[in-house]
Design a protein around this motif. Sequence first.
Motif, PDB file in Angstrom:
ATOM      1  N   CYS A  36     -26.773  66.504  -1.836  1.00  0.00           N
ATOM      2  CA  CYS A  36     -27.476  67.503  -2.646  1.00  0.00           C
ATOM      3  C   CYS A  36     -26.477  68.423  -3.334  1.00  0.00           C
ATOM      4  N   GLU A  37     -26.628  68.635  -4.617  1.00  0.00           N
ATOM      5  CA  GLU A  37     -25.690  69.470  -5.355  1.00  0.00           C
ATOM      6  C   GLU A  37     -25.873  70.957  -5.060  1.00  0.00           C
ATOM      7  N   HIS A  38     -26.984  71.320  -4.410  1.00  0.00           N
ATOM      8  CA  HIS A  38     -27.238  72.732  -4.119  1.00  0.00           C
ATOM      9  C   HIS A  38     -26.563  73.190  -2.825  1.00  0.00           C
ATOM     10  N   HIS A  39     -26.529  72.331  -1.814  1.00  0.00           N
ATOM     11  CA  HIS A  39     -25.934  72.698  -0.523  1.00  0.00           C
ATOM     12  C   HIS A  39     -24.820  71.751  -0.089  1.00  0.00           C
ATOM     13  N   MET A  40     -24.592  70.685  -0.858  1.00  0.00           N
ATOM     14  CA  MET A  40     -23.609  69.655  -0.505  1.00  0.00           C
ATOM     15  C   MET A  40     -23.918  69.058   0.869  1.00  0.00           C
ATOM     16  N   MET A  41     -25.200  68.934   1.175  1.00  0.00           N
ATOM     17  CA  MET A  41     -25.626  68.285   2.405  1.00  0.00           C
ATOM     18  C   MET A  41     -26.227  66.929   2.061  1.00  0.00           C
ATOM     19  N   PRO A  42     -26.174  65.966   2.984  1.00  0.00           N
ATOM     20  CA  PRO A  42     -26.646  64.613   2.663  1.00  0.00           C
ATOM     21  C   PRO A  42     -28.149  64.542   2.436  1.00  0.00           C
ATOM     22  N   PHE A  43     -28.541  63.625   1.575  1.00  0.00           N
ATOM     23  CA  PHE A  43     -29.914  63.117   1.573  1.00  0.00           C
ATOM     24  C   PHE A  43     -29.829  61.600   1.464  1.00  0.00           C
ATOM     25  N   PHE A  44     -30.770  60.924   2.078  1.00  0.00           N
ATOM     26  CA  PHE A  44     -30.656  59.466   2.196  1.00  0.00           C
ATOM     27  C   PHE A  44     -32.047  58.859   2.284  1.00  0.00           C
ATOM     28  N   GLY A  45     -32.138  57.588   1.935  1.00  0.00           N
ATOM     29  CA  GLY A  45     -33.423  56.909   1.992  1.00  0.00           C
ATOM     30  C   GLY A  45     -33.359  55.544   1.350  1.00  0.00           C
ATOM     31  N   LYS A  46     -34.428  55.206   0.595  1.00  0.00           N
ATOM     32  CA  LYS A  46     -34.522  53.897  -0.031  1.00  0.00           C
ATOM     33  C   LYS A  46     -34.911  54.045  -1.499  1.00  0.00           C
TER      34      LYS A  46
ATOM     35  N   GLU B 147     -34.990  61.563   2.745  1.00  0.00           N
ATOM     36  CA  GLU B 147     -34.995  62.750   3.597  1.00  0.00           C
ATOM     37  C   GLU B 147     -33.769  63.577   3.261  1.00  0.00           C
ATOM     38  N   HIS B 148     -33.973  64.897   3.133  1.00  0.00           N
ATOM     39  CA  HIS B 148     -32.907  65.809   2.736  1.00  0.00           C
ATOM     40  C   HIS B 148     -32.489  66.669   3.919  1.00  0.00           C
ATOM     41  N   MET B 149     -31.202  66.590   4.259  1.00  0.00           N
ATOM     42  CA  MET B 149     -30.710  67.367   5.392  1.00  0.00           C
ATOM     43  C   MET B 149     -30.759  68.869   5.134  1.00  0.00           C
ATOM     44  N   CYS B 150     -30.737  69.278   3.869  1.00  0.00           N
ATOM     45  CA  CYS B 150     -30.846  70.705   3.579  1.00  0.00           C
ATOM     46  C   CYS B 150     -32.239  71.233   3.885  1.00  0.00           C
ATOM     47  N   MET B 151     -33.191  70.333   4.073  1.00  0.00           N
ATOM     48  CA  MET B 151     -34.542  70.700   4.477  1.00  0.00           C
ATOM     49  C   MET B 151     -34.789  70.385   5.959  1.00  0.00           C
ATOM     50  N   SER B 152     -34.051  69.407   6.490  1.00  0.00           N
ATOM     51  CA  SER B 152     -34.256  68.992   7.880  1.00  0.00           C
ATOM     52  C   SER B 152     -33.463  69.825   8.873  1.00  0.00           C
ATOM     53  N   LEU B 153     -32.233  70.210   8.508  1.00  0.00           N
ATOM     54  CA  LEU B 153     -31.332  70.868   9.445  1.00  0.00           C
ATOM     55  C   LEU B 153     -31.186  72.367   9.219  1.00  0.00           C
TER      56      LEU B 153
ATOM     57  N   GLY C  61     -37.814  64.607   9.115  1.00  0.00           N
ATOM     58  CA  GLY C  61     -38.769  63.523   8.892  1.00  0.00           C
ATOM     59  C   GLY C  61     -39.571  63.651   7.619  1.00  0.00           C
ATOM     60  N   ALA C  62     -39.560  64.830   6.977  1.00  0.00           N
ATOM     61  CA  ALA C  62     -40.292  64.993   5.719  1.00  0.00           C
ATOM     62  C   ALA C  62     -39.598  64.188   4.623  1.00  0.00           C
ATOM     63  N   LEU C  63     -40.365  63.409   3.864  1.00  0.00           N
ATOM     64  CA  LEU C  63     -39.816  62.576   2.802  1.00  0.00           C
ATOM     65  C   LEU C  63     -40.182  63.133   1.434  1.00  0.00           C
TER      66      LEU C  63
END
Length: 221
Positions: A109-119, A177-183, A190-192
């Motif tokens: 993510c360009e806002h927090h430089m935290m990972p997001f991943f999925g399909k 899933e975005h780690m800036c929202m999960s962590l 788990g939110a997609l």
Amino acid sequence: MDAKNSNTNVTAWPKQGLSEHVRAAPTPVAPRPSREEAEAAVRTLIAFTGDDPVREGLLDTPKRVIDAYEEVYQGYNECPMQVLDRTFSETSGYDDFVLVKDIPFNSHCEHHMMPFFGKAHVAYMPVERVVGLSKLARLVDVYAKRLQTQENLTAQVATAIDEILKPRGVAVLIEAEHMCMSLRGVEKPGALTVTTHFTGAFRDEAGEQVRFMTMLRGAQR
């Protein structure tokens, strides 16, 4: 069709009329910081967290972090046009869309430089020529391995396919899933997040969107 295993006629795609992000890798910032400056910045961040950057367990961390950055952000060194540059004409009159589902990816993510991943799920309607299937997955990686928003990633993948291959339509759906929202922040693991981008027949003909979504969701039951 995979270019690696095909002996069919191959043609390089023309380079005219392409968006800047499609025809070239991003231009590096100038002057670009040296590796030594980047490692020093990591040591500063370690100290900011409250830890000691010179303690034994952290001595080599700056080097490891920069090594990791060169890997996870390698998309800044790659050109989307070159990924889709070769096409194949032997299709035996195939006139339906081509869909590659469940392409795993990871980005930051360009806002927090935290990972997001999925399909990512990518479809296009070829006109006479097709591209190697692995190249669609590779294109996703080129854009994903940069600082991104999911919305921008989705649009860039679709635009590159649309401008380079000039198909009758393109459909891209990304779920992540975005780690800036999960962590952090709301902390909802788990939110997609789901984003889509449609061009041509997929945008103008509702039935084609329905078929695309049915092929995706039908297989996930």
